[in-house]
Design an enzyme around this catalytic site. Structure first.
Site, short mmCIF file in Angstrom:
data_model
loop_
_atom_site.label_atom_id
_atom_site.label_comp_id
_atom_site.label_asym_id
_atom_site.label_seq_id
_atom_site.Cartn_x
_atom_site.Cartn_y
_atom_site.Cartn_z
N SER A 140 1.03 -1.10 0.24
CA SER A 140 0.00 0.02 -0.03
C SER A 140 0.42 1.32 0.02
O SER A 140 2.04 1.34 0.69
CB SER A 140 -0.66 -0.26 1.20
OG SER A 140 -1.57 1.70 1.12
N TYR A 154 -1.27 -0.97 10.83
CA TYR A 154 -1.24 -1.40 8.96
C TYR A 154 -0.67 -1.09 8.20
O TYR A 154 -0.06 -2.22 7.29
CB TYR A 154 -2.67 -0.41 8.21
CG TYR A 154 -3.04 -0.97 6.83
CD1 TYR A 154 -3.94 -2.14 6.25
CD2 TYR A 154 -2.84 0.00 6.41
CE1 TYR A 154 -4.46 -1.82 5.46
CE2 TYR A 154 -3.44 0.08 4.57
CZ TYR A 154 -4.11 -1.15 4.70
OH TYR A 154 -3.65 -2.00 2.67
#
Length: 269
Positions: A140, A154
């Protein structure tokens, strides 16, 4: 001749389903795994009808430590091996590190980090023996940014996937496995069910449309990057600009910028 097979985790929707469609369109057989068997069966039927390939459905929950071995054992029983691996399964864990249980955090690490690495480790010997392999780890853009409050692990997990992919790709080249490539795909905001699942759709819908990409170009650029041996790919000009900015902005300023924006796209409760 037996077609090459791509194993895709988290294949029931979003980026994972798009990977399945694009690999099938290239003439690959696909193995689809996720928790929701009904969605996998529907996608498998679509791909077999449209592209005349074989689509294997394996319903498994990667939060279970036994899942990676079971997935590969199911393929071995069918006489198949993995030529390409797409580690896409993932989700956002809403809330803070304070407000979530360790069971929730532990499952998150298992699904987004431990299981992908184990799958890589298990398929690499066969790839080396056959002299061919492709691995795409869906990371990401968050892996480039400063850490934020909420969704606490995350960014750190995605940063870990980026560094792991760089290292594994370099290792393959150093050891003479010139046709085994590993790429970290680092999308930014991508249209999918991801934000519905983690309860942040209301926040993200307020964001400018120019910050978003469709899954199709994200996946296409990931496949192109791994085929040319590029260890990291950030798809889209906007995302590339943001990744570059994260490298050149002084760290204190970067942290302040992320802190100021966190509540726009992080669910804190």
């Amino acid at each position: 001749m037996e077609r090459r097979l791509c194993l895709i985790t988290g294949a029931s929707a979003g980026i994972g389903a798009e990977f399945a469609r694009q690999y099938a369109a290239l003439g690959w057989d696909v193995a689809l795994t996720a928790r929701r068997a009904d969605r996998l069966e529907t996608l498998a039927a679509e791909l077999e009808e449209k592209h005349k390939v074989t689509a294997i459905v394996i319903a498994e929950d990667l939060a279970k430590k036994s899942a990676p071995a079971k997935i590969l054992a199911a393929l071995e029983e069918k006489g198949r091996h993995v030529d390409a691996l797409v580690n896409n399964a993932g989700y956002g864990l809403p809330g803070t590190f304070f407000s979530t249980s360790w069971k929730e955090q532990g499952d998150f690490i298992q699904v987004l980090y431990t299981a992908p690495l184990e799958l890589c480790h298990r398929v690499l010997p066969g790839m080396a023996e056959r002299g061919y392999g492709r691995i795409i780890n869906v990371a990401s853009l968050a892996g480039y940014a400063a850490g934020s409050a909420g969704h606490t692990l995350y960014a750190s997990v995605k940063a870990g996937l980026i560094k792991f992919s760089e290292s594994l790709n370099a290792e393959c080249q150093t050891l003479g496995h010139d046709d085994i490539h590993c790429t970290a795909l680092c999308p930014g905001f991508t249209w999918s069910e991801f934000h519905d699942a983690n309860g942040t759709r209301e926040q993200t819908d307020k964001m400018p449309k120019w910050m978003w990409m469709a899954a199709e170009p994200v996946v296409r650029q990931g496949i192109e990057a791994v085929n040319r041996g590029q260890p990291v790919i950030v798809p889209g000009l906007v995302n590339k600009g943001m990744a570059t900015l994260s490298r050149i902005v002084p760290e204190p300023l970067g942290r302040a910028m992320v802190r100021g924006q966190s509540r726009r796209f992080r669910k804190m409760e």
